[in-house]
Design a protein around this motif. Structure first.
Motif, short mmCIF file in Angstrom:
data_model
loop_
_atom_site.label_atom_id
_atom_site.label_comp_id
_atom_site.label_asym_id
_atom_site.label_seq_id
_atom_site.Cartn_x
_atom_site.Cartn_y
_atom_site.Cartn_z
N PHE A 50 0.84 -1.00 -0.04
CA PHE A 50 0.06 -0.04 -0.09
C PHE A 50 0.91 1.19 0.03
O PHE A 50 0.38 2.12 0.16
N LYS A 51 2.25 0.93 0.15
CA LYS A 51 2.98 2.30 0.30
C LYS A 51 3.14 2.86 -0.88
O LYS A 51 3.29 2.50 -2.18
N ILE A 52 2.80 4.59 -1.14
CA ILE A 52 3.37 5.10 -2.24
C ILE A 52 4.05 6.42 -1.87
O ILE A 52 3.91 6.99 -0.81
N THR A 53 5.19 6.52 -2.64
CA THR A 53 5.86 7.71 -2.34
C THR A 53 5.05 9.09 -2.60
O THR A 53 4.19 9.13 -3.34
N ASN A 63 9.70 17.64 6.29
CA ASN A 63 10.41 16.36 6.73
C ASN A 63 9.24 15.33 6.80
O ASN A 63 9.60 14.15 6.12
N GLU A 64 8.15 15.50 7.35
CA GLU A 64 7.08 14.45 7.25
C GLU A 64 6.57 14.11 6.05
O GLU A 64 6.21 13.01 6.02
N ILE A 65 6.57 15.18 5.21
CA ILE A 65 6.03 14.74 3.60
C ILE A 65 7.05 13.97 3.02
O ILE A 65 6.61 13.09 2.16
N LEU A 66 8.23 14.38 3.10
CA LEU A 66 9.54 13.50 2.66
C LEU A 66 9.34 12.12 3.02
O LEU A 66 9.74 11.25 2.45
N GLN A 67 9.10 12.00 4.27
CA GLN A 67 8.67 10.70 4.79
C GLN A 67 7.40 9.97 4.48
O GLN A 67 7.35 8.72 5.01
N ASN A 68 6.70 10.63 3.52
CA ASN A 68 5.46 10.12 3.26
C ASN A 68 4.36 9.67 4.32
O ASN A 68 3.48 9.10 4.02
N SER A 69 4.29 10.62 5.23
CA SER A 69 3.34 10.52 6.22
C SER A 69 2.30 11.56 5.65
O SER A 69 0.96 11.14 6.06
N TRP A 70 2.33 12.30 4.88
CA TRP A 70 1.19 13.15 4.25
C TRP A 70 1.40 12.83 2.68
O TRP A 70 2.56 13.37 2.34
N ALA A 71 0.29 13.22 2.10
CA ALA A 71 0.11 13.60 0.61
C ALA A 71 -0.53 14.81 0.54
O ALA A 71 -1.52 15.17 1.51
N VAL A 72 -0.20 15.67 -0.44
CA VAL A 72 -0.65 17.33 -0.25
C VAL A 72 -1.40 17.38 -1.78
O VAL A 72 -1.12 16.81 -2.61
N THR A 73 -2.46 18.07 -1.47
CA THR A 73 -3.31 18.43 -2.82
C THR A 73 -3.53 19.95 -2.57
O THR A 73 -3.97 20.40 -1.27
N HIS A 74 -3.99 20.58 -3.56
CA HIS A 74 -4.28 22.02 -3.47
C HIS A 74 -5.79 22.22 -3.89
O HIS A 74 -6.35 23.24 -3.84
N VAL A 81 3.91 17.29 -4.54
CA VAL A 81 3.17 18.61 -4.25
C VAL A 81 3.74 19.39 -3.12
O VAL A 81 3.50 18.59 -1.97
N LEU A 82 4.06 20.45 -3.25
CA LEU A 82 4.31 21.21 -2.20
C LEU A 82 3.31 21.94 -1.35
O LEU A 82 2.54 22.57 -2.14
#
Length: 198
Positions: free
Chosen positions: A8-11, A148-159, A15-16
């Motif tokens: 299930f892991k997705i990098t 850092n948390e985004i780089l560790q894939n804890s969050w995905a970002v959308t605008h 998106v910043l």
């Protein structure tokens, strides 16, 4: 269990985050506050970030804390995050002309402002359903922590900002927001909330 998780892991989607972005938690996050959470970023600067969890409704009502609100339609309170958990905040679409001192998030959303303006607006008989959302506490990150948390894939970002942001609640809203990320994230919605029960 590790190999199951890897299925299930997705990098992260590159998106910043910016002010007004949504943070969508990865499905493996087991934190009591942030599991299957969707956070609206109120602020994101080099000094730090601040946002509200949109989809965690509490059993508390604003009506219970203000005597002149007690006979009005129920105004639920959502769990905004672990920081300043005893302070009430509000998100709204009423604008700076109605709520003085409101901070503009984007063309449609504003944060806080003069609470007495909001109180007068409500007591004048204006309905606030779909216009105002209340939170206890907020979610905060220090300098560089969110990135850092985004780089560790804890969050995905959308605008993207869904239209039902004021009524958003529960895991169903998290799943709806995962769909905003595209087909590559479909597997996230299939991951069990408690993998040990599977």
């Amino acid at each position: 269990m590790a190999s199951y998780k890897d299925t299930f892991k997705i990098t992260h989607n590159d998106v910043l985050p910016i002010q007004g972005s949504l943070l969508i938690s990865e499905p493996f996050l087991q934190d009591a506050y942030f599991q299957r959470s969707v956070i609206l970023l109120m602020e994101h600067t080099t000094e730090g970030s601040m946002g509200f969890i949109l989809n965690k409704k509490t059993d508390l009502l604003v009506n219970s804390f203000f005597k002149d609100f007690q006979e009005l339609p129920q105004m639920p309170i959502y769990l905004g995050g672990p920081v300043s958990a005893n302070r009430l905040f509000f998100l709204h679409s009423l604008g700076e002309t109605v709520i003085q001192g409101a901070l503009k998030i984007n063309e449609h959303l504003y944060f806080d402002g003069n609470f007495e303006n909001l109180r007068a607006y409500i007591l004048s008989g204006h309905p606030i359903e779909g216009k105002v959302k209340f939170f206890l506490g907020y979610s905060g990150w220090s300098e560089g922590q969110l990135n850092n948390e985004i780089l560790q894939n804890s969050w995905a970002v959308t605008h993207a900002t869904p239209a039902d942001i004021f009524s958003a609640n529960g895991d169903a809203y998290w799943k709806d927001c995962v769909k905003l990320l595209g087909n590559g994230y479909k597997n996230w919605t299939k991951y069990p909330k408690d993998p040990y029960m599977n």
